[in-house]
Enzyme design. Structure first.
Site, mmCIF file in Angstrom:
data_model
loop_
_atom_site.group_PDB
_atom_site.id
_atom_site.type_symbol
_atom_site.label_atom_id
_atom_site.label_comp_id
_atom_site.label_asym_id
_atom_site.label_seq_id
_atom_site.Cartn_x
_atom_site.Cartn_y
_atom_site.Cartn_z
ATOM 1 N N SER A 199 39.767 62.924 57.120
ATOM 2 C CA SER A 199 40.605 63.481 58.174
ATOM 3 C C SER A 199 41.495 62.387 58.772
ATOM 4 O O SER A 199 42.191 61.707 58.026
ATOM 5 C CB SER A 199 39.722 64.161 59.222
ATOM 6 O OG SER A 199 40.467 65.068 59.998
ATOM 7 N N ASP A 201 40.008 69.970 55.401
ATOM 8 C CA ASP A 201 39.483 68.754 56.034
ATOM 9 C C ASP A 201 38.151 68.311 55.407
ATOM 10 O O ASP A 201 37.201 69.088 55.311
ATOM 11 C CB ASP A 201 39.289 69.046 57.523
ATOM 12 C CG ASP A 201 39.093 67.797 58.357
ATOM 13 O OD1 ASP A 201 38.306 66.924 57.951
ATOM 14 O OD2 ASP A 201 39.730 67.691 59.423
#
Length: 295
Positions: free
Chosen positions: A76, A190
């Protein structure tokens, strides 16, 4: 002396000579000691959206202390910060660029544009294209591995080749907020969904010393006012829980105090960097101790 006697004496003399030589103390032979192994150090940067500015402070201290970084694993926002530094290992340039980043530079909200999420991610991808020197994952100066999650299968995906900007976009694609990203025929979101601080990946890549940076030390948040806040807080809680097992693979865990910073609050950059600096300074003696074992 007869030929018979002579034939008996010569072998005896030879045997005595060999015996005397074998009893002498051997001369000392200088040997070159085998070179000691240089440890492979991995820096593992976890997710946390705007809290990720703490990673900049972490890297600043490691660089100042001359702690080597041989690979970077990023999930991320950790993949965004990691990609910048892996491409150009210069803490000053990283800090300068981080201070320049504003929310509108990387977020393109469009409620009506897509049913898959309000943020398209094109701005984020464009930002990486324009500001990160390396264009492909395999071309970074420090080996770099962004982490994403396959939305169809639930697998953790380590991205090793291809567009760096696209890979960072995929790793940062918070489900429900970002539109999922197609990368190498996979639908990715993610990486924090399955492996937020991917110390296990670092170990599999051959790291000897793993420095894990977690931004989920304290996930309390009493300012939840929108659907996006609900999604973000739910993911923060999930990432904290899933990170516990993976952090067990770390040799050193750095946990900056970044509580109270919301998903896209870019106004706290300086404070986040300072917290990263403070937490890393506390960890430096242990890192140096681990390095000393190899030297």
């Amino acid at each position: 002396m007869s030929a018979l006697v002579r034939n008996l004496v010569i072998p005896v003399v030879l045997l005595v000579t060999i015996f005397l030589h074998s009893c002498q103390t051997p001369k000392h032979v200088e040997t070159t000691p085998a070179p000691k192994k240089q440890p492979k150090v991995a820096l593992v940067l976890g997710g946390g959206s705007a809290k990720g500015f703490a990673h900049v402070g972490v890297i600043r201290v490691l660089e100042q202390e001359k702690i080597p970084i041989d690979m970077i694993i990023g999930t991320s926002v950790g993949s965004l910060i990691g990609s910048i530094y892996a491409s150009n290992p210069d803490g000053f340039q990283l800090e300068w660029l981080a201070f320049k980043i504003e929310k509108n530079d990387i977020l393109d909200f469009s409620i009506v544009y897509s049913k898959m999420g309000p943020v398209q991610g094109a701005k984020l991808e464009s930002f990486v294209e324009q500001n990160v020197k390396a264009k492909r994952i395999e071309d970074t100066r420090i080996p770099f591995f962004p982490i994403a999650t396959d939305l169809n299968t639930g697998e953790t995906v380590t991205l090793e080749k291809g567009s760096l900007a696209r890979a960072v976009h995929a790793s940062c694609a918070i489900p429900g907020i970002f539109v999922p990203v197609t990368f190498d025929k996979r639908m990715l979101v993610d990486g924090g969904i399955t492996d937020n601080v991917a110390c296990d990946i670092a170990r599999n890549k051959g790291a000897d010393i793993i420095i894990g940076v977690s931004l989920q030390k304290d996930v309390k948040n009493y300012q939840i006012d929108s659907a996006i806040d609900v999604i973000a807080q739910s993911i923060n809680i999930m990432m904290r829980e899933t990170s516990k097992a993976k952090l067990a693979c770390a040799d050193v865990i750095i946990e900056p105090d970044v509580h109270g910073v919301s998903l896209f609050d870019f106004s706290q950059k300086k404070m986040m960097m300072e917290e990263g600096i403070k937490a890393t300074k506390k960890a430096v003696p242990k890192i140096q101790e681990l390095l000393a074992k190899y030297h």
